[in-house]
Design an enzyme around this catalytic site. Structure first.
Site, PDB file in Angstrom:
ATOM      1  N   GLY A   1      15.111   2.458 -21.044  1.00 33.57           N
ATOM      2  CA  GLY A   1      14.962   2.893 -19.657  1.00 33.57           C
ATOM      3  C   GLY A   1      15.748   1.956 -18.745  1.00 33.57           C
ATOM      4  O   GLY A   1      15.335   0.828 -18.496  1.00 33.57           O
TER       5      GLY A   1
ATOM      6  N   ASP B   1      19.532   3.802 -22.506  1.00 36.25           N
ATOM      7  CA  ASP B   1      19.068   4.980 -21.789  1.00 36.25           C
ATOM      8  C   ASP B   1      19.823   6.154 -22.390  1.00 36.25           C
ATOM      9  O   ASP B   1      21.004   6.020 -22.720  1.00 36.25           O
ATOM     10  CB  ASP B   1      19.399   4.833 -20.295  1.00 36.25           C
ATOM     11  CG  ASP B   1      18.510   5.691 -19.428  1.00 36.25           C
ATOM     12  OD1 ASP B   1      17.851   5.139 -18.532  1.00 36.25           O
ATOM     13  OD2 ASP B   1      18.485   6.925 -19.649  1.00 36.25           O
TER      14      ASP B   1
ATOM     15  N   VAL C   1      10.270   3.335 -19.136  1.00 39.23           N
ATOM     16  CA  VAL C   1      10.693   4.642 -18.632  1.00 39.23           C
ATOM     17  C   VAL C   1       9.737   5.121 -17.538  1.00 39.23           C
ATOM     18  O   VAL C   1       8.658   4.574 -17.364  1.00 39.23           O
ATOM     19  CB  VAL C   1      10.739   5.698 -19.768  1.00 39.23           C
ATOM     20  CG1 VAL C   1      11.809   5.352 -20.779  1.00 39.23           C
ATOM     21  CG2 VAL C   1       9.380   5.830 -20.455  1.00 39.23           C
TER      22      VAL C   1
ATOM     23  N   LEU D   1      -2.843  -1.037 -12.251  1.00 38.37           N
ATOM     24  CA  LEU D   1      -3.251   0.034 -11.337  1.00 38.37           C
ATOM     25  C   LEU D   1      -4.047  -0.546 -10.175  1.00 38.37           C
ATOM     26  O   LEU D   1      -3.870  -0.171  -9.017  1.00 38.37           O
ATOM     27  CB  LEU D   1      -4.115   1.073 -12.064  1.00 38.37           C
ATOM     28  CG  LEU D   1      -3.479   1.846 -13.216  1.00 38.37           C
ATOM     29  CD1 LEU D   1      -4.465   2.868 -13.762  1.00 38.37           C
ATOM     30  CD2 LEU D   1      -2.216   2.549 -12.756  1.00 38.37           C
TER      31      LEU D   1
ATOM     32  N   ALA E   1      -3.999  -3.603  -8.926  1.00 37.62           N
ATOM     33  CA  ALA E   1      -3.188  -4.417  -8.005  1.00 37.62           C
ATOM     34  C   ALA E   1      -2.570  -3.511  -6.935  1.00 37.62           C
ATOM     35  O   ALA E   1      -2.656  -3.789  -5.732  1.00 37.62           O
ATOM     36  CB  ALA E   1      -2.095  -5.161  -8.773  1.00 37.62           C
TER      37      ALA E   1
ATOM     38  N   ARG F   1      -9.774 -15.851   3.100  1.00 30.35           N
ATOM     39  CA  ARG F   1     -10.337 -14.905   2.126  1.00 30.35           C
ATOM     40  C   ARG F   1      -9.709 -13.526   2.304  1.00 30.35           C
ATOM     41  O   ARG F   1      -9.641 -12.735   1.381  1.00 30.35           O
ATOM     42  CB  ARG F   1     -11.863 -14.800   2.299  1.00 30.35           C
ATOM     43  CG  ARG F   1     -12.578 -16.076   1.902  1.00 30.35           C
ATOM     44  CD  ARG F   1     -14.023 -16.002   2.308  1.00 30.35           C
ATOM     45  NE  ARG F   1     -14.149 -15.753   3.751  1.00 30.35           N
ATOM     46  CZ  ARG F   1     -15.300 -15.509   4.362  1.00 30.35           C
ATOM     47  NH1 ARG F   1     -16.411 -15.448   3.671  1.00 30.35           N
ATOM     48  NH2 ARG F   1     -15.335 -15.300   5.667  1.00 30.35           N
TER      49      ARG F   1
ATOM     50  N   CYS G   1       5.285   4.052  -6.309  1.00 30.95           N
ATOM     51  CA  CYS G   1       4.175   3.526  -7.113  1.00 30.95           C
ATOM     52  C   CYS G   1       2.779   3.672  -6.524  1.00 30.95           C
ATOM     53  O   CYS G   1       1.855   4.064  -7.228  1.00 30.95           O
ATOM     54  CB  CYS G   1       4.433   2.061  -7.400  1.00 30.95           C
ATOM     55  SG  CYS G   1       5.891   1.877  -8.407  1.00 30.95           S
TER      56      CYS G   1
ATOM     57  N   ARG H   1      12.008   7.315  -2.535  1.00 31.26           N
ATOM     58  CA  ARG H   1      10.935   8.049  -3.218  1.00 31.26           C
ATOM     59  C   ARG H   1       9.625   7.964  -2.417  1.00 31.26           C
ATOM     60  O   ARG H   1       9.236   6.890  -1.981  1.00 31.26           O
ATOM     61  CB  ARG H   1      10.753   7.502  -4.633  1.00 31.26           C
ATOM     62  CG  ARG H   1      11.919   7.925  -5.534  1.00 31.26           C
ATOM     63  CD  ARG H   1      11.814   7.326  -6.888  1.00 31.26           C
ATOM     64  NE  ARG H   1      12.003   5.882  -6.856  1.00 31.26           N
ATOM     65  CZ  ARG H   1      11.842   5.095  -7.923  1.00 31.26           C
ATOM     66  NH1 ARG H   1      11.464   5.619  -9.065  1.00 31.26           N
ATOM     67  NH2 ARG H   1      12.062   3.799  -7.832  1.00 31.26           N
TER      68      ARG H   1
HETATM   69  C1  UGA Z   1       4.775  -2.115  -4.843  1.00 35.56           C
HETATM   70  C2  UGA Z   1       4.010  -3.449  -5.046  1.00 35.56           C
HETATM   71  O1  UGA Z   1       4.088  -4.226  -3.864  1.00 35.56           O
HETATM   72  C3  UGA Z   1       4.588  -4.232  -6.224  1.00 35.56           C
HETATM   73  O2  UGA Z   1       3.807  -5.395  -6.455  1.00 35.56           O
HETATM   74  C4  UGA Z   1       4.559  -3.351  -7.457  1.00 35.56           C
HETATM   75  O3  UGA Z   1       5.105  -4.000  -8.583  1.00 35.56           O
HETATM   76  C5  UGA Z   1       5.360  -2.090  -7.186  1.00 35.56           C
HETATM   77  O4  UGA Z   1       4.789  -1.378  -6.072  1.00 35.56           O
HETATM   78  C6  UGA Z   1       5.340  -1.221  -8.407  1.00 35.56           C
HETATM   79  O5  UGA Z   1       4.256  -0.892  -8.888  1.00 35.56           O
HETATM   80  O6  UGA Z   1       6.398  -0.910  -8.932  1.00 35.56           O
HETATM   81  P1  UGA Z   1       7.037  -1.425  -3.610  1.00 35.56           P
HETATM   82  O7  UGA Z   1       6.586  -0.010  -3.864  1.00 35.56           O
HETATM   83  O8  UGA Z   1       8.423  -1.784  -3.936  1.00 35.56           O
HETATM   84  O9  UGA Z   1       6.093  -2.435  -4.445  1.00 35.56           O
HETATM   85  O10 UGA Z   1       6.852  -1.691  -2.070  1.00 35.56           O
HETATM   86  P2  UGA Z   1       5.862  -2.491  -1.100  1.00 35.56           P
HETATM   87  O11 UGA Z   1       6.574  -3.620  -0.507  1.00 35.56           O
HETATM   88  O12 UGA Z   1       4.586  -2.766  -1.766  1.00 35.56           O
HETATM   89  O13 UGA Z   1       5.644  -1.413   0.057  1.00 35.56           O
HETATM   90  C7  UGA Z   1       5.027  -0.149  -0.196  1.00 35.56           C
HETATM   91  C8  UGA Z   1       4.874   0.647   1.067  1.00 35.56           C
HETATM   92  O14 UGA Z   1       3.854   0.120   1.891  1.00 35.56           O
HETATM   93  C9  UGA Z   1       6.116   0.712   1.950  1.00 35.56           C
HETATM   94  O15 UGA Z   1       6.288   2.026   2.414  1.00 35.56           O
HETATM   95  C10 UGA Z   1       5.797  -0.241   3.086  1.00 35.56           C
HETATM   96  O16 UGA Z   1       6.488   0.072   4.249  1.00 35.56           O
HETATM   97  C11 UGA Z   1       4.316  -0.024   3.227  1.00 35.56           C
HETATM   98  N1  UGA Z   1       3.612  -1.178   3.829  1.00 35.56           N
HETATM   99  C12 UGA Z   1       3.637  -2.394   3.244  1.00 35.56           C
HETATM  100  C13 UGA Z   1       2.872  -0.980   4.986  1.00 35.56           C
HETATM  101  O17 UGA Z   1       2.817   0.144   5.547  1.00 35.56           O
HETATM  102  N2  UGA Z   1       2.192  -2.036   5.526  1.00 35.56           N
HETATM  103  C14 UGA Z   1       2.205  -3.268   4.956  1.00 35.56           C
HETATM  104  O18 UGA Z   1       1.551  -4.187   5.504  1.00 35.56           O
HETATM  105  C15 UGA Z   1       2.951  -3.452   3.798  1.00 35.56           C
END
Ligand code: UGA
Length: 552
Positions: A12, A37, A117, A244, A246, A283, A299, A369
């Site tokens: 992948g 891939d 993948v 999941l 996290a 906290r 995600c 996405r």
């Molecule tokens: C997220 C997680 O942060 C990663 O730890 C994880 O590995 C990843 O998914 C994954 O599972 O692959 P990512 O999707 O790249 O990462 O993006 P984030 O930075 O988490 O942001 C996600 C969304 O939340 C964005 O649309 C962002 O604008 C929004 N967001 C983020 C908010 O609306 N408010 C916030 O305070 C933070």
């Protein structure tokens, strides 16, 4: 002692496989890392100068690991508390990272096979709309079972449902494969940094002699650059579930703040101030409390829905309902934003132009996405405006058009009789518009030093107040054509802000909001869906501003 690892194969070549393989190869020069891939076009791009994904720093690491060129890696500065293991000198080294479409051969040579993948949400059938679609993952495991050498360790890198490691049928008669879970925690836009300076590496293994041996073999790969106390080992199911959870917890914080934003708008409280006040409690912590139009990305929603499905299958409806509310609140945030925009425009978009700034799901990425902008464009479309202008500093206009066509139907594009027009220049996108909607928190759109951790400076306008006034009273302004001596148009010559096709050459140029103001229709509405604007200075220019979580 763990079995030696000389060869790792990633299956992948996507957002996870490519960058992870590159960083493992960088820190393990004696290990051969291959990324395979079945999509040959994708592999060709990985072998070219323009890999299929953009992540800051990735190209530099590829030049070292894939091409073996001398490259100084000094600019990967470690955060406090880290001792860097990247040599500042530019030693020549043999390339040890290869991209290939010969899946069977690479799998057969590997001591460790990492399966990375896509595991999207299942669209139909049992669990459709929430369960994880394991089709691609299963197809890969069948190939692995056929070709992997006896004793090879198989690693779940993709996000998979809890207990997958037990359900997986990776076996050949008489051959046992140890399966580990090693979920990825990198974020789009900071992937390389997240890999180089990971806050934790999670390895789930069976609690047996061979499970522990396999876990320590994988741990030895990471130990080349990750301090041992950051490598956590658990049982397989805890590791699968922790991934999941996290994401669900992070998303839950955002939804919680978005629910509070709705209260703030009706009471006069300011959601940023609330976030600052609660975040000072260690906290709670200050991160991921930014209210807005909700989370996007590939995600969060998928992983929460997978958790919801898990709870449902375990007959825990209250648990399922609890987590589903996080997704519902996310949709509520988007809907509220669109409703507010339409309300500002007298409840009708007929004959009007609206501009959507930001198409990526978050800043500094061209990943779209599950982007909130897509939902917003589709909802605006329903209102029948004359034009929806869309601009993004990093997403290629052709990619945006394709995606909008896919998501909202090809008929949505103006070229096909619809109202959506994609621009590569921000000022053109804003010209003659009735309202600007900010949907991604790009620094380009800010007019203030941002929230926590953001160092960007506030916008300094190049115009004096009197110039602005003269311009506002000019009967020819705001909308075309501007006269030659129009101060606004003199600004235009010096400040352009357009899409950059090569993200590595991107210079963040702040948008000149004064200039936008004069080219908009009155009253100049700005709806800030990401809390990037300092309202008072926008109002001094003359804008009417509505911002999520703040009273308009
Ligand atoms: C997220 C997680 O942060 C990663 O730890 C994880 O590995 C990843 O998914 C994954 O599972 O692959 P990512 O999707 O790249 O990462 O993006 P984030 O930075 O988490 O942001 C996600 C969304 O939340 C964005 O649309 C962002 O604008 C929004 N967001 C983020 C908010 O609306 N408010 C916030 O305070 C933070």
């Amino acid at each position: 002692a763990p079995p030696p690892v000389r060869n790792i194969c990633f299956i992948g070549a996507g957002f996870v496989g490519g960058p992870t393989a590159a960083v493992i190869a960088l820190h393990n020069p004696d290990v051969r890392v291959s990324v395979v891939d079945r999509d040959e076009k994708r592999i060709r791009r990985w072998n070219s100068k323009h890999p299929p994904i953009y992540e800051p720093g990735l190209n530099k690491i590829l030049r070292v690991t894939r091409d073996g060129s001398r490259e100084s890696l000094c600019d990967f500065k470690p955060p406090a508390g880290w001792e860097t293991r990247l040599s500042p000198s530019s030693k020549t080294r043999n390339p040890n990272l290869v991209f290939s479409s010969d899946v069977a051969r690479s799998v057969a040579q590997a001591d460790i096979v990492m399966v990375a993948v896509n595991t999207p949400t299942k669209r139909r059938g049992n669990g459709g709309g929430s369960a994880t679609d394991m089709a691609a993952f299963e197809a890969v495991t069948a190939t692995v079972a056929e070709h992997a050498r006896p004793g090879a360790i198989i690693v779940e890198k993709s996000t998979v449902p809890c207990r997958t490691s037990q359900l997986l049928a990776i076996h050949r008669p008489g051959v046992h494969f140890e399966i580990l879970s090693n979920p990825e925690f990198l974020s789009a836009g900071t992937a390389i940094n997240d890999l180089l300076y990971a806050n934790r590496i999670l390895i789930g293994a069976r609690n047996t002699e061979s499970g522990r041996r396999a876990a320590s073999a994988l741990a030895s790969v990471y130990a080349s650059w990750i301090p041992p106390e950051r490598i956590i080992t658990t049982n397989c199911f805890s590791s699968e579930l922790a991934k999941l959870v996290a994401n669900a917890m992070l998303a839950q914080r955002i939804s919680s703040m978005n629910s509070i934003a709705a209260i703030c708008e009706k009471t006069g409280a300011d959601v940023d101030e609330v976030a600052g006040a609660i975040g000072a409690d260690p906290r709670i912590g200050s991160k991921f409390l930014r209210a807005g139009i909700g989370f996007g990305g590939s995600c969060f929603k998928k992983d929460i829905l997978s958790l919801v499905y898990l709870a449902e299958t375990l007959v825990l409806p209250e648990v399922a309902q609890y987590w589903r509310a996080v997704v519902d609140m996310n949709e509520f945030a988007r809907n509220r934003f669109v409703t507010r925009a339409v309300k500002c425009l007298n409840n009708t978009l007929t004959g009007k132009k609206v501009t959507v700034l930001g198409f990526a799901f978050k800043k500094n990425t061209n990943d779209t996405r599950e982007s909130p902008a897509l939902d917003i464009i589709r909802a605006l479309e329903e209102e029948g405006p004359a034009e929806i202008a869309v601009y993004d500093p990093l997403c290629p206009p052709t990619q945006m058009s394709e995606e909008i066509g896919r998501f909202a139907g090809n008929g949505a594009l103006q070229s096909n009789g619809g109202s959506v027009v994609v621009y590569s220049d921000v000022y053109a996108a804003c010209r003659g518009t009735n309202a600007v909607l900010i949907t991604t928190e790009f620094d380009e759109f800010k007019n203030r030093a941002g929230r926590s951790g953001d160092q960007s400076r506030p916008l300094e306008s190049t115009q004096t107040p009197s110039m602005r006034l003269a311009h506002a009273e000019d009967p020819l302004c705001p909308i075309p054509p501007c006269s030659d001596d129009c101060p606004d148009c003199q600004v235009e010559a010096s400040s352009t802000l357009s899409f950059t096709s090569n993200p590595e050459q991107r210079r963040t140029t702040k948008m000149d909001w004064t200039k936008v103001y004069y080219h908009m229709r009155r009253p100049q509405w700005v709806l800030d869906g990401r809390g990037v604007l300092e309202i008072e200075s926008m109002e001094r220019i003359g804008f009417r501003v509505e911002s999520v979580g703040r009273c308009g």
